[in-house]
Design a protein around this motif. Structure first.
Motif, PDB file in Angstrom:
ATOM      1  N   ASP A   1      37.192  43.255  26.449  1.00 64.10           N
ATOM      2  CA  ASP A   1      36.061  43.711  26.833  1.00 64.10           C
ATOM      3  C   ASP A   1      36.591  44.184  28.684  1.00 64.10           C
ATOM      4  O   ASP A   1      36.987  43.025  29.229  1.00 64.10           O
ATOM      5  CB  ASP A   1      34.795  42.209  27.249  1.00 64.10           C
ATOM      6  CG  ASP A   1      33.715  43.062  28.169  1.00 64.10           C
ATOM      7  OD1 ASP A   1      33.463  42.868  29.132  1.00 64.10           O
ATOM      8  OD2 ASP A   1      32.976  43.012  27.661  1.00 64.10           O
ATOM      9  N   PRO A   2      36.133  45.353  28.901  1.00 64.70           N
ATOM     10  CA  PRO A   2      36.841  45.788  30.356  1.00 64.70           C
ATOM     11  C   PRO A   2      35.989  44.522  31.211  1.00 64.70           C
ATOM     12  O   PRO A   2      36.816  44.889  32.396  1.00 64.70           O
ATOM     13  CB  PRO A   2      36.568  47.035  29.901  1.00 64.70           C
ATOM     14  CG  PRO A   2      35.678  47.761  28.594  1.00 64.70           C
ATOM     15  CD  PRO A   2      35.277  46.088  28.424  1.00 64.70           C
ATOM     16  N   ALA A   3      35.242  44.152  31.370  1.00 63.74           N
ATOM     17  CA  ALA A   3      34.446  43.037  32.241  1.00 63.74           C
ATOM     18  C   ALA A   3      35.494  42.149  32.549  1.00 63.74           C
ATOM     19  O   ALA A   3      36.024  42.532  33.529  1.00 63.74           O
ATOM     20  CB  ALA A   3      33.288  42.861  32.274  1.00 63.74           C
ATOM     21  N   ASP A   4      35.824  41.743  31.168  1.00 67.36           N
ATOM     22  CA  ASP A   4      36.300  40.265  31.137  1.00 67.36           C
ATOM     23  C   ASP A   4      37.631  40.974  31.853  1.00 67.36           C
ATOM     24  O   ASP A   4      38.795  39.685  31.944  1.00 67.36           O
ATOM     25  CB  ASP A   4      36.633  39.537  29.455  1.00 67.36           C
ATOM     26  CG  ASP A   4      34.926  38.816  29.282  1.00 67.36           C
ATOM     27  OD1 ASP A   4      34.353  38.626  29.981  1.00 67.36           O
ATOM     28  OD2 ASP A   4      35.333  38.674  28.120  1.00 67.36           O
ATOM     29  N   LEU A   5      38.611  41.896  31.057  1.00 66.42           N
ATOM     30  CA  LEU A   5      39.981  42.255  31.830  1.00 66.42           C
ATOM     31  C   LEU A   5      39.784  42.138  33.210  1.00 66.42           C
ATOM     32  O   LEU A   5      41.100  41.487  33.649  1.00 66.42           O
ATOM     33  CB  LEU A   5      40.120  42.938  30.989  1.00 66.42           C
ATOM     34  CG  LEU A   5      41.835  43.982  31.422  1.00 66.42           C
ATOM     35  CD1 LEU A   5      42.897  42.799  30.566  1.00 66.42           C
ATOM     36  CD2 LEU A   5      41.973  44.966  30.646  1.00 66.42           C
ATOM     37  N   GLN A   6      39.340  42.660  33.728  1.00 70.47           N
ATOM     38  CA  GLN A   6      39.143  42.685  34.787  1.00 70.47           C
ATOM     39  C   GLN A   6      38.462  41.111  36.205  1.00 70.47           C
ATOM     40  O   GLN A   6      39.699  40.902  37.183  1.00 70.47           O
ATOM     41  CB  GLN A   6      38.038  43.787  35.604  1.00 70.47           C
ATOM     42  CG  GLN A   6      37.960  44.074  37.136  1.00 70.47           C
ATOM     43  CD  GLN A   6      39.253  44.835  37.472  1.00 70.47           C
ATOM     44  OE1 GLN A   6      39.271  45.353  37.038  1.00 70.47           O
ATOM     45  NE2 GLN A   6      38.938  44.643  39.100  1.00 70.47           N
ATOM     46  N   VAL A   7      38.176  40.193  35.524  1.00 70.73           N
ATOM     47  CA  VAL A   7      38.054  39.352  36.481  1.00 70.73           C
ATOM     48  C   VAL A   7      39.369  38.969  35.784  1.00 70.73           C
ATOM     49  O   VAL A   7      39.638  38.002  37.345  1.00 70.73           O
ATOM     50  CB  VAL A   7      36.772  38.071  34.991  1.00 70.73           C
ATOM     51  CG1 VAL A   7      36.410  36.492  35.568  1.00 70.73           C
ATOM     52  CG2 VAL A   7      36.124  39.004  35.377  1.00 70.73           C
ATOM     53  N   TRP A   8      40.301  38.801  34.040  1.00 73.74           N
ATOM     54  CA  TRP A   8      41.421  37.847  34.735  1.00 73.74           C
ATOM     55  C   TRP A   8      42.489  38.977  35.466  1.00 73.74           C
ATOM     56  O   TRP A   8      43.432  38.091  36.208  1.00 73.74           O
ATOM     57  CB  TRP A   8      41.708  38.275  33.052  1.00 73.74           C
ATOM     58  CG  TRP A   8      43.299  37.424  32.245  1.00 73.74           C
ATOM     59  CD1 TRP A   8      43.273  36.266  32.443  1.00 73.74           C
ATOM     60  CD2 TRP A   8      43.889  38.076  31.617  1.00 73.74           C
ATOM     61  NE1 TRP A   8      44.598  36.078  31.954  1.00 73.74           N
ATOM     62  CE2 TRP A   8      45.079  37.010  31.122  1.00 73.74           C
ATOM     63  CE3 TRP A   8      44.659  39.331  31.582  1.00 73.74           C
ATOM     64  CZ2 TRP A   8      46.430  36.724  31.177  1.00 73.74           C
ATOM     65  CZ3 TRP A   8      45.654  39.713  30.828  1.00 73.74           C
ATOM     66  CH2 TRP A   8      46.829  38.368  30.233  1.00 73.74           C
ATOM     67  N   LEU A   9      42.502  39.942  35.292  1.00 70.87           N
ATOM     68  CA  LEU A   9      43.088  40.169  35.996  1.00 70.87           C
ATOM     69  C   LEU A   9      43.180  40.652  38.073  1.00 70.87           C
ATOM     70  O   LEU A   9      44.251  40.485  38.977  1.00 70.87           O
ATOM     71  CB  LEU A   9      43.771  41.989  36.232  1.00 70.87           C
ATOM     72  CG  LEU A   9      43.856  42.541  34.642  1.00 70.87           C
ATOM     73  CD1 LEU A   9      43.702  43.715  34.590  1.00 70.87           C
ATOM     74  CD2 LEU A   9      45.380  42.282  34.930  1.00 70.87           C
ATOM     75  N   THR A  10      41.863  40.150  38.497  1.00 71.57           N
ATOM     76  CA  THR A  10      41.333  39.909  39.519  1.00 71.57           C
ATOM     77  C   THR A  10      40.702  38.739  40.174  1.00 71.57           C
ATOM     78  O   THR A  10      41.134  37.497  40.941  1.00 71.57           O
ATOM     79  CB  THR A  10      40.009  40.508  40.372  1.00 71.57           C
ATOM     80  OG1 THR A  10      39.200  40.126  39.473  1.00 71.57           O
ATOM     81  CG2 THR A  10      40.897  42.069  40.225  1.00 71.57           C
ATOM     82  N   ARG A  11      40.599  37.423  38.975  1.00 73.71           N
ATOM     83  CA  ARG A  11      40.651  36.254  39.038  1.00 73.71           C
ATOM     84  C   ARG A  11      41.747  34.858  38.943  1.00 73.71           C
ATOM     85  O   ARG A  11      41.486  34.709  38.075  1.00 73.71           O
ATOM     86  CB  ARG A  11      39.185  36.104  39.299  1.00 73.71           C
ATOM     87  CG  ARG A  11      38.213  36.845  39.888  1.00 73.71           C
ATOM     88  CD  ARG A  11      37.845  35.988  40.546  1.00 73.71           C
ATOM     89  NE  ARG A  11      37.579  34.449  41.011  1.00 73.71           N
ATOM     90  CZ  ARG A  11      36.207  34.387  40.582  1.00 73.71           C
ATOM     91  NH1 ARG A  11      34.818  34.816  40.320  1.00 73.71           N
ATOM     92  NH2 ARG A  11      35.691  32.495  40.812  1.00 73.71           N
ATOM     93  N   PRO A  12      43.022  35.190  39.560  1.00 76.43           N
ATOM     94  CA  PRO A  12      43.913  34.001  38.746  1.00 76.43           C
ATOM     95  C   PRO A  12      43.461  32.480  38.395  1.00 76.43           C
ATOM     96  O   PRO A  12      43.854  32.281  37.316  1.00 76.43           O
ATOM     97  CB  PRO A  12      44.818  33.674  40.445  1.00 76.43           C
ATOM     98  CG  PRO A  12      44.478  34.266  41.206  1.00 76.43           C
ATOM     99  CD  PRO A  12      42.889  35.149  41.084  1.00 76.43           C
ATOM    100  N   ASP A  13      42.465  32.374  38.890  1.00 78.53           N
ATOM    101  CA  ASP A  13      42.050  30.667  38.422  1.00 78.53           C
ATOM    102  C   ASP A  13      40.745  30.653  37.178  1.00 78.53           C
ATOM    103  O   ASP A  13      39.986  29.893  36.584  1.00 78.53           O
ATOM    104  CB  ASP A  13      41.218  30.050  39.576  1.00 78.53           C
ATOM    105  CG  ASP A  13      39.568  31.261  39.552  1.00 78.53           C
ATOM    106  OD1 ASP A  13      40.050  32.192  39.647  1.00 78.53           O
ATOM    107  OD2 ASP A  13      38.460  30.171  40.685  1.00 78.53           O
ATOM    108  N   ARG A  14      40.259  32.159  36.622  1.00 71.49           N
ATOM    109  CA  ARG A  14      39.813  32.233  35.657  1.00 71.49           C
ATOM    110  C   ARG A  14      41.245  32.527  34.246  1.00 71.49           C
ATOM    111  O   ARG A  14      41.443  33.535  33.970  1.00 71.49           O
ATOM    112  CB  ARG A  14      39.212  33.255  36.070  1.00 71.49           C
ATOM    113  CG  ARG A  14      37.892  33.322  36.837  1.00 71.49           C
ATOM    114  CD  ARG A  14      37.016  32.283  36.576  1.00 71.49           C
ATOM    115  NE  ARG A  14      35.649  32.469  35.568  1.00 71.49           N
ATOM    116  CZ  ARG A  14      34.972  33.543  35.603  1.00 71.49           C
ATOM    117  NH1 ARG A  14      34.688  34.437  37.367  1.00 71.49           N
ATOM    118  NH2 ARG A  14      34.529  33.863  34.576  1.00 71.49           N
ATOM    119  N   ALA A  15      40.898  32.803  33.183  1.00 70.93           N
ATOM    120  CA  ALA A  15      40.794  32.594  31.533  1.00 70.93           C
ATOM    121  C   ALA A  15      39.294  32.709  31.267  1.00 70.93           C
ATOM    122  O   ALA A  15      39.145  32.142  29.651  1.00 70.93           O
ATOM    123  CB  ALA A  15      41.520  31.682  31.638  1.00 70.93           C
TER     124      ALA A  15
END
Length: 185
Positions: free
Chosen positions: A94-108
């Motif tokens: 999911d592109p939105a999940d990928l964006q979160v992962w690439l921009t929020r190092p505290d998220r998985a």
């Protein structure tokens, strides 16, 4: 005289997952990767009486063997756990999940390990090397090496994805007087 700890980090060689831009699983090296590891050779990375360790994944253990190292398995050097994204291509996520992962190092969002958690794990391993032999060669993953560089240079986790680690690449760190130094060249 201050004790100096020399740490050589070697990124595992090329795999089919890397070529296809897939999230890693426990895959083996491909033919290109085997050639890369053999070309690097242990003489280029090891020093006298160095301790040899490798991440538990097959690709890291194969790289170590092809380098001529008799490496003990070190679980703290395991690759970043990508959870349910393991083996998937970037396009399948999911592109939105990928964006979160690439921009929020505290998220998985993949249900695995966050970049911050990886950095903490690698920090524990780096601290443990200070109580061992003065030289260690570790065959591991680009993510682990990125985390070690961030820690050595005291860089924020948000810079994690801005460090490019080549397959079979060699990174050297030295610890002296309470801090790590990145050695290039």
């Amino acid at each position: 005289m201050t004790k100096v700890v020399r740490l050589t980090l070697v990124s595992h060689a090329m795999t089919d997952a890397m070529t296809a831009a897939r999230f890693p699983d426990d895959e083996s090296l491909n033919e290109t990767g085997r050639r890369q590891a053999e070309a690097t050779g242990a003489l280029a990375i090891s020093g006298p009486r160095a301790r040899h360790v490798a991440a538990p994944e097959l690709r890291a253990r194969q790289t170590a063997r092809l380098l001529g190292l008799h490496a003990a398995t070190e679980p703290l050097l395991a690759d970043l756990d990508c959870g349910h994204w393991r083996g998937k291509t970037l396009a399948a996520v999911d592109p939105a999940d990928l964006q979160v992962w690439l921009t929020r190092p505290d998220r998985a969002p993949h249900g695995g390990e966050s970049v911050v958690e990886l950095i903490e794990r690698v920090g524990g391993w780096l601290a443990s090397t200070l109580h061992g032999p003065p030289r260690t060669v570790a065959v591991t993953h680009p993510a682990v090496i990125r985390a070690a560089i961030l820690l050595a240079l005291d860089i924020a986790p948000k810079s994690f994805w801005r460090i490019d680690v080549a397959p079979a690449g060699v990174t050297k760190l030295h610890h002296r007087d309470g801090s790590w130094t990145l050695r290039l060249g």
